[in-house]
Write a protein that holds these residues in place. Sequence first.
Motif, short mmCIF file in Angstrom:
data_model
loop_
_atom_site.label_atom_id
_atom_site.label_comp_id
_atom_site.label_asym_id
_atom_site.label_seq_id
_atom_site.Cartn_x
_atom_site.Cartn_y
_atom_site.Cartn_z
N SER A 121 0.85 -1.19 0.00
CA SER A 121 0.00 0.00 0.00
C SER A 121 0.89 1.24 0.00
N ASP A 122 0.69 2.11 -0.99
CA ASP A 122 1.52 3.31 -1.07
C ASP A 122 1.20 4.31 0.03
N GLY A 123 0.01 4.22 0.62
CA GLY A 123 -0.42 5.24 1.56
C GLY A 123 -0.10 4.95 3.02
N ASN A 124 0.18 3.71 3.37
CA ASN A 124 0.38 3.34 4.77
C ASN A 124 1.85 3.06 5.06
N TRP A 125 2.35 3.67 6.13
CA TRP A 125 3.74 3.44 6.51
C TRP A 125 3.83 2.25 7.45
N ASP A 126 4.76 1.34 7.16
CA ASP A 126 4.96 0.14 7.97
C ASP A 126 6.46 -0.10 8.08
N SER A 127 6.92 -0.54 9.24
CA SER A 127 8.36 -0.65 9.47
C SER A 127 9.05 -1.61 8.50
N LEU A 128 8.36 -2.66 8.05
CA LEU A 128 8.95 -3.62 7.12
C LEU A 128 8.64 -3.29 5.67
N THR A 129 7.35 -3.19 5.33
CA THR A 129 7.00 -3.00 3.92
C THR A 129 7.48 -1.64 3.40
N SER A 130 7.49 -0.62 4.25
CA SER A 130 7.99 0.68 3.79
C SER A 130 9.49 0.63 3.51
N LEU A 131 10.21 -0.15 4.30
CA LEU A 131 11.64 -0.34 4.05
C LEU A 131 11.85 -1.05 2.71
N LEU A 132 11.09 -2.10 2.48
CA LEU A 132 11.18 -2.82 1.21
C LEU A 132 10.77 -1.91 0.05
N ASP A 133 9.65 -1.20 0.23
CA ASP A 133 9.15 -0.33 -0.83
C ASP A 133 10.17 0.76 -1.19
N PHE A 134 10.83 1.29 -0.18
CA PHE A 134 11.82 2.34 -0.41
C PHE A 134 12.90 1.86 -1.37
N PHE A 135 13.50 0.73 -1.06
CA PHE A 135 14.61 0.24 -1.88
C PHE A 135 14.14 -0.35 -3.20
N VAL A 136 12.98 -0.99 -3.23
CA VAL A 136 12.47 -1.52 -4.49
C VAL A 136 12.19 -0.39 -5.46
N ASN A 137 11.59 0.69 -4.99
CA ASN A 137 11.32 1.82 -5.87
C ASN A 137 12.60 2.46 -6.38
N ILE A 138 13.62 2.54 -5.55
CA ILE A 138 14.90 3.07 -6.01
C ILE A 138 15.48 2.18 -7.09
N LEU A 139 15.45 0.87 -6.87
CA LEU A 139 16.00 -0.04 -7.86
C LEU A 139 15.22 0.03 -9.18
N ILE A 140 13.89 0.11 -9.10
CA ILE A 140 13.08 0.26 -10.32
C ILE A 140 13.44 1.58 -11.01
N GLY A 141 13.59 2.64 -10.23
CA GLY A 141 13.97 3.92 -10.80
C GLY A 141 15.29 3.85 -11.55
N ASP A 142 16.26 3.15 -10.97
CA ASP A 142 17.55 2.96 -11.65
C ASP A 142 17.38 2.24 -12.97
N GLN A 143 16.51 1.22 -12.99
CA GLN A 143 16.30 0.47 -14.23
C GLN A 143 15.55 1.31 -15.27
N MET A 144 14.57 2.10 -14.82
CA MET A 144 13.81 2.92 -15.76
C MET A 144 14.67 4.02 -16.37
N ASP A 145 15.65 4.53 -15.62
CA ASP A 145 16.57 5.51 -16.19
C ASP A 145 17.34 4.92 -17.36
N LYS A 146 17.50 3.60 -17.38
CA LYS A 146 18.19 2.94 -18.49
C LYS A 146 17.31 2.84 -19.72
N MET A 147 16.01 2.97 -19.54
CA MET A 147 15.07 2.82 -20.64
C MET A 147 14.79 4.13 -21.37
N GLY A 148 15.01 5.25 -20.73
CA GLY A 148 14.71 6.53 -21.36
C GLY A 148 15.11 7.67 -20.46
N HIS A 149 15.09 8.86 -20.98
CA HIS A 149 15.60 10.04 -20.30
C HIS A 149 14.86 10.31 -18.99
N LEU A 150 15.52 10.06 -17.86
CA LEU A 150 15.01 10.34 -16.52
C LEU A 150 13.66 9.66 -16.25
#
Length: 282
Positions: A121-150
């Motif tokens: 859930s993007d709206g609810n903060w949780d000690s475990l899932t928010s930690l996972l979501d934080f790093f997963v979104n960063i990793l996806i962002g890194d991959q998407m930067d490889k697909m096109g400009h920013l």
Amino acid sequence: MRVKFILSSVFILCLLAAPVFSQTLKATVSVTLENLPLEKQQKLANFQMVVEEYINNSDWTNNEFDVEIPLSLQIFFRTDLSASYEDRYGIQILISDNSDVQYFDKRCRMEYQQGERLQHSDGNWDSLTSLLDFFVNILIGDQMDKMGHLMGTPYFEKAKIIAEQAKFGMGRFQDGWDLRNDLILDILSDKNLPFREMKDYFFYGLYYAEEDPNKARKYTAAAVDMIEEILSKDPENERCKKFLTAHHIELIDLFKDTDNKEIFEKLISLDPEREETYREYL
């Protein structure tokens, strides 16, 4: 840069005009429990499967792209911080794309109860899932930067929101979120912008390695020039160093049979640890 902007825009328009497919996050998770009491190890016996299912079965990109994103996640349980009826733990995590992106976090605290199923859930903060979501979104962002400009910006922004939420009312789980906030601000900073733009050039070129080698060499050589510019201002830039470590073989394969030896001289200067390898092609 105007030509580049047009090319990037065309690429994005092609993506948007294409049929909509579901994104696949292909995660492999490993868990180390040996530092915990046996009772807690038994409680966490299925934790690896729970986390793997959470990452692989959640929709992280709203089905916008037909992309399989590799993800490797290692979770090391350091300490048992449980109190009363709550099971809490201190953990370390190492997350990577098995290539040029890797993040290691030593100061994580989370709560998890045996048998609990994780909910995305993007709206609810949780000690475990928010930690996972934080790093997963960063990793996806890194991959998407490889697909096109920013193109990774929306995912970095999601990670930024999570880090900002962690500042308020998280109490015993706040440990480490100051550094995570610094991390995402650095990724989104103007200082990091040239590196993100460089990735767009490099992977745009790499896409044409088989179909149009000359075009591939043109854009990957431009990416090397951009790395040179970044390192001239910041010689210790770790992102550039990791990038060259991960992709030097692809550069060698593209240029080894050409008359362009200047790029190998440049790579020797930028990546001296592999000087002997580059000199073989001079």
